[in-house]
Design a protein around this motif. Structure first.
Motif, PDB file in Angstrom:
ATOM      1  N   GLU A 453       0.825  -1.206   0.000  1.00 28.29           N
ATOM      2  CA  GLU A 453       0.000   0.000   0.000  1.00 28.29           C
ATOM      3  C   GLU A 453       0.860   1.257   0.000  1.00 28.29           C
ATOM      4  OE1 GLU A 453      -3.390   0.736  -0.002  1.00 28.29           O
ATOM      5  OE2 GLU A 453      -3.540  -1.328  -0.719  1.00 28.29           O
ATOM      6  N   MET A 454       1.984   1.206   0.697  1.00 27.64           N
ATOM      7  CA  MET A 454       2.855   2.378   0.715  1.00 27.64           C
ATOM      8  C   MET A 454       3.502   2.598  -0.645  1.00 27.64           C
ATOM      9  SD  MET A 454       5.771   3.386   3.461  1.00 27.64           S
ATOM     10  CE  MET A 454       6.623   4.972   3.316  1.00 27.64           C
ATOM     11  N   GLY A 459       4.764   5.811  -3.586  1.00 25.80           N
ATOM     12  CA  GLY A 459       5.719   5.643  -4.665  1.00 25.80           C
ATOM     13  C   GLY A 459       6.996   4.946  -4.278  1.00 25.80           C
ATOM     14  N   CYS A 460       7.202   4.646  -2.987  1.00 30.58           N
ATOM     15  CA  CYS A 460       8.429   3.993  -2.515  1.00 30.58           C
ATOM     16  C   CYS A 460       8.083   3.141  -1.312  1.00 30.58           C
ATOM     17  CB  CYS A 460       9.504   5.019  -2.172  1.00 30.58           C
ATOM     18  SG  CYS A 460       8.967   6.251  -0.949  1.00 30.58           S
ATOM     19  N   GLY A 461       9.018   2.246  -0.941  1.00 25.76           N
ATOM     20  CA  GLY A 461       8.791   1.336   0.169  1.00 25.76           C
ATOM     21  C   GLY A 461       9.483   1.783   1.438  1.00 25.76           C
ATOM     22  N   ARG A 488       0.658   9.423   7.569  1.00 18.93           N
ATOM     23  CA  ARG A 488      -0.773   9.370   7.277  1.00 18.93           C
ATOM     24  C   ARG A 488      -1.225   7.930   7.036  1.00 18.93           C
ATOM     25  NH1 ARG A 488      -2.533  12.887   2.259  1.00 18.93           N
ATOM     26  NH2 ARG A 488      -1.100  11.374   1.304  1.00 18.93           N
ATOM     27  N   LEU A 489      -0.421   7.151   6.303  1.00 19.65           N
ATOM     28  CA  LEU A 489      -0.760   5.751   6.038  1.00 19.65           C
ATOM     29  C   LEU A 489      -0.678   4.909   7.311  1.00 19.65           C
ATOM     30  CD1 LEU A 489      -1.515   4.076   3.514  1.00 19.65           C
ATOM     31  CD2 LEU A 489       0.874   3.362   3.402  1.00 19.65           C
ATOM     32  N   HIS A 490       0.305   5.191   8.136  1.00 15.34           N
ATOM     33  CA  HIS A 490       0.454   4.446   9.386  1.00 15.34           C
ATOM     34  C   HIS A 490      -0.699   4.729  10.339  1.00 15.34           C
ATOM     35  CE1 HIS A 490       2.212   3.428  13.366  1.00 15.34           C
ATOM     36  NE2 HIS A 490       2.739   2.429  12.678  1.00 15.34           N
ATOM     37  N   SER A 491      -1.161   5.981  10.357  1.00 16.86           N
ATOM     38  CA  SER A 491      -2.313   6.321  11.186  1.00 16.86           C
ATOM     39  C   SER A 491      -3.560   5.573  10.725  1.00 16.86           C
ATOM     40  CB  SER A 491      -2.547   7.835  11.143  1.00 16.86           C
ATOM     41  OG  SER A 491      -3.699   8.178  11.877  1.00 16.86           O
ATOM     42  N   GLN A 492      -3.760   5.462   9.437  1.00 18.29           N
ATOM     43  CA  GLN A 492      -4.894   4.700   8.915  1.00 18.29           C
ATOM     44  C   GLN A 492      -4.752   3.212   9.214  1.00 18.29           C
ATOM     45  OE1 GLN A 492      -5.169   5.591   4.738  1.00 18.29           O
ATOM     46  NE2 GLN A 492      -5.677   7.757   5.068  1.00 18.29           N
ATOM     47  N   PHE A 493      -3.526   2.723   9.200  1.00 18.45           N
ATOM     48  CA  PHE A 493      -3.295   1.306   9.497  1.00 18.45           C
ATOM     49  C   PHE A 493      -3.625   0.992  10.957  1.00 18.45           C
ATOM     50  CE2 PHE A 493      -0.472  -2.151  10.859  1.00 18.45           C
ATOM     51  CZ  PHE A 493      -0.833  -3.136   9.955  1.00 18.45           C
ATOM     52  N   ILE A 494      -3.236   1.872  11.859  1.00 19.99           N
ATOM     53  CA  ILE A 494      -3.530   1.645  13.278  1.00 19.99           C
ATOM     54  C   ILE A 494      -5.031   1.706  13.535  1.00 19.99           C
ATOM     55  CG2 ILE A 494      -3.215   2.609  15.594  1.00 19.99           C
ATOM     56  CD1 ILE A 494      -0.440   3.485  14.745  1.00 19.99           C
ATOM     57  N   VAL A 499      -7.137  -1.600   3.821  1.00 16.47           N
ATOM     58  CA  VAL A 499      -7.720  -2.865   3.388  1.00 16.47           C
ATOM     59  C   VAL A 499      -6.994  -4.060   3.996  1.00 16.47           C
ATOM     60  CG1 VAL A 499      -6.264  -3.137   1.338  1.00 16.47           C
ATOM     61  CG2 VAL A 499      -8.605  -4.018   1.327  1.00 16.47           C
ATOM     62  N   CYS A 500      -5.871  -3.836   4.650  1.00 20.64           N
ATOM     63  CA  CYS A 500      -5.040  -4.948   5.147  1.00 20.64           C
ATOM     64  C   CYS A 500      -5.767  -5.769   6.205  1.00 20.64           C
ATOM     65  CB  CYS A 500      -3.727  -4.397   5.698  1.00 20.64           C
ATOM     66  SG  CYS A 500      -2.716  -3.549   4.472  1.00 20.64           S
TER      67      CYS A 500
END
Length: 694
Positions: A453-454, A459-461, A488-494, A499-500
């Motif tokens: 997802e990242m 655009g990068c890992g 921002r992605l990590h906040s959504q993951f927590i 979708v994970c």
């Protein structure tokens, strides 16, 4: 004379013809009598045979009264309640008889097999108590130093970052109260003169002085510049802080791309300055290490000989050759014992603290990075040989100057897949790429999904996780806004907004090790001197330096007992239970079996279907014949043009009958027959006449 002779010849001819007719009549009577007698004999024999068979069927003939073995088997098949044997005899056609014979023999074979298993199971239940010492697979043990790289090898990479961090700490906490201190002034003067040489000017470490609804006043801890930020900037906290007092917050300023008018910016704040500085330092650390080649990182990390001082497994010595290298981005070079890479996995047959794996670890505190890691020790992960050791998720920290004992208990979990649960057997049905090339697990799926997802959004890992094909790690030079995107992605993951969490599922088969830990001081005060001197000599220091107990750790990993716990899910209602319950109900209420059901299907479905098909064919054939008969044939013109009478039509009337063609009348007379002409002399055969008397 001629007339008399003629009369005599006629008289003789008549008598001869009469005798001839009598002989023929007797021969016919004799033949008829013989034929009737033969037919009567055959009819009597067939009737006697049918009567005999009917008597055999009607009379209560038991098995021992049978005339032969064939009759005994035939009687059994007609009178037995075993439907398969009866169907073999009464079925019409070779195909059905062969099918019933195969079915019956197969059922007999299955019954013999099941009865043999029941008998074996019965005699296996013995009262003899047997104690067995089983061998249990020893788990893989991954060991990592909390400090990922040697400070002497990475000092040139983090020199500027260390200077900026030290200035921020001095500015934030005023570690040196004297403002005229030359060291503090020199650091600030260096920062003021080299403002353009700041490592990451777009990630400043700030002190939030004032926060209002309209604006915020912040101060850069390194350059000491104060500036005002309008109220459109969001402020998010990593920790639970008191919202009433927001004038002592420390954080850093992040934007999605550059500090322009169209960019979105957020100030991430922390209630503790130590936490803020460590997180800020970690971000710069990831940006720097993402640009270092993998081979160079392996050289900057610890070797197995540096980390593992001594080793012993089940009383036998082991060394660094028994460990395999595993590089972790955040923990550097880690080493796995009993990884199974060479195809052999160690087994243990004795439990207890005196067995298992025993090691002494050397953790050189002089090589520790002072800002990246604030604790000292090692991280241990107990896992299966086919699983990825997630050090950041499942790692257990072992402190120095102690002896740590880990007693293990292995539990094997076996869950049922769909429709009983949502687990997956091997992860093939989970639409997530496995980036670790190990056995599927929930943690593996979550980490792989986050990395994918990242890469898709940023655009990068991320540097902490493996990369897929044709991807690269994030760094600030190539991807300036990756940190903002990552947070921002990590906040959504927590918050489970990605979708994970919906895609990844737990594994159906897994192994878990429950650990019981105990810690004791090591070495003791009485043995500290000679133990440290001996270990220093074994290390090869030879009096140059004596090891300190704060950089040593004693570790023991063993099975408390050899009892393996198996937790398995078994379906309450499976096909065996269904068939057993179904057979029990049929046997209780209808005294039926599987063969009875097959017979029922044969009679009421197959035979009934064939009868219906035959009736339909006959009906269609009769309809077709009637349709053909309804078509009138071609009418031929007669000599007088009269109509022809058709038998299927109504009989003609009187007028129409007059118009029918007349029957043809033969005009010639029938020929005359010479019945009295004598062709040859005839003398009756008396023997032939007498042979019919009998």
């Amino acid at each position: 004379m001629k007339t008399g002779f003629t009369l005599l010849m006629l008289t003789y001819s008549a008598s001869e013809m009469l005798n001839l007719h009598l002989i023929h009549l007797k021969q016919l009577l004799c033949f008829s009598h013989t034929s009737n007698r033969t037919h009567s004999r055959n009819t009597m024999e067939s009737g006697r045979k049918r009567l005999k068979e009917k008597i055999k069927e009607k009379l209560p003939v038991t098995g021992p009264q049978a005339a032969s073995i064939f009759e005994l088997l035939r009687w059994y098949c007609y009178h037995t309640n075993t439907h398969g044997c009866r169907r073999i005899v009464v079925s019409q056609g070779r195909l059905r008889r062969a099918a019933w014979m195969i079915l019956t023999l197969s059922a007999v074979g299955i019954i013999i097999w099941q009865c043999a298993l029941l008998i074996i199971s019965y005699y296996t239940a013995s009262v003899t108590i047997t104690v067995q010492f089983q061998e249990i697979t020893f788990p893989a043990v991954t060991i990592c130093n909390m400090n990922p790289y040697r400070n002497n090898a990475t000092r040139h990479l983090f020199e500027k970052l260390d200077q900026d961090t030290l200035m921020a700490i001095n500015e934030l906490y005023r570690l040196i109260d004297n403002p005229n201190n030359s060291h503090v002034n020199a650091l600030h003067q260096l920062a003021a003169n080299n403002q353009d040489d700041i490592l990451f000017p777009n990630i400043p470490l700030m002190w939030i002085e004032l926060v209002t609804q309209e604006y915020s006043i912040v101060s850069d801890l390194i350059t000491k510049k104060r500036h005002r930020i309008n109220g459109t900037v969001k402020i998010e906290s990593f920790e639970s802080i008191n919202t009433q007092d927001r004038t002592k917050l420390v954080g850093f300023h992040l934007c999605d791309n550059d500090n322009n008018e169209n960019s979105t910016c957020i100030i991430y704040t922390f209630s503790s300055g130590i936490t803020a500085i460590q997180e800020w330092y970690r971000l710069h650390y990831l940006n720097i290490m993402a640009q270092v080649p993998h081979e160079k990182k392996l050289q900057m990390g610890y070797s197995a000989d540096d980390l593992i001082f001594s080793c012993r497994f089940d009383g036998l010595p082991c060394d660094s050759r028994n460990f395999s290298l595993m590089h972790h981005p955040l923990h550097g070079n880690c080493f796995t014992f009993n990884s199974g890479e060479n195809g052999s996995i160690l087994q243990t047959i004795i439990g207890g603290s005196e067995n298992g794996l025993k090691m002494i670890l050397h953790l050189d505190e002089n090589e520790y990075n002072p800002f990246l890691v604030t604790s000292m020790g090692a991280t241990i992960v107990i896992h299966d040989q086919n699983e990825e050791p997630f050090v950041e998720d499942m790692g257990i920290e072992v402190q120095t100057a102690t002896e740590t004992a880990m007693g293990l208990e292995m539990t094997v979990l076996k869950r049922l897949s769909s429709p009983y649960s949502d687990c997956t057997i091997d992860g093939a049905d989970v639409p997530v790429t496995n980036l670790y090339n190990k056995t599927y697990s929930l943690q593996m799926c979550l980490h792989s999904c986050f990395q994918m997802e990242m890469i898709r959004r940023c655009g990068c890992g991320h540097y902490e996780k493996p990369l897929p094909v044709k991807a690269e790690y994030c760094n600030y030079k190539t991807y300036p806004g990756w940190i903002f995107c990552y947070y921002r992605l990590h906040s959504q993951f927590i918050q489970e907004q990605l979708v994970c969490q919906k895609t990844c599922r737990p594994a159906c088969h897994s192994k878990e090790w429950t650990m019981t830990m105990s810690v004791a001081q090591w070495p003791s005060s009485a043995s500290e001197e000679w133990t440290l001197r001996l270990l220093s000599w074994e290390k090869g220091l030879h009096g140059n330096r004596t090891l300190r107990k704060n950089e040593l750790a004693n570790l023991g990993i063993f099975y408390k007992d050899l009892n393996q716990r198996n937790i398995s899910e078994i379906a309450a209602n499976n096909i065996v239970t269904l068939l057993s319950n179904f057979g029990g109900q049929l046997g209780l209420w209808l005294s039926c079996s599987v063969v009875c059901i097959i017979e029922f299907v044969e009679v009421f479905f197959i035979d009934m279907f064939m009868i219906i098909v035959r009736k339909c064919i006959q009906t269609i054939r009769k309809w077709w014949q009637n349709k053909q008969e309804e078509i009138p044939p071609a009418i031929s013109n007669t000599a007088h043009g009269s109509p022809v009478y058709i038998s299927d039509e109504d009989p003609p009337t009187f007028n129409t009958a007059l118009q029918l063609p007349r029957a043809h009348v033969q005009d010639t007379l029938p020929p005359t027959y010479e019945t009295l002409r004598i062709h040859s002399s005839f003398s009756p055969d008396i023997s032939t006449m007498e042979s019919c008397k009998h």
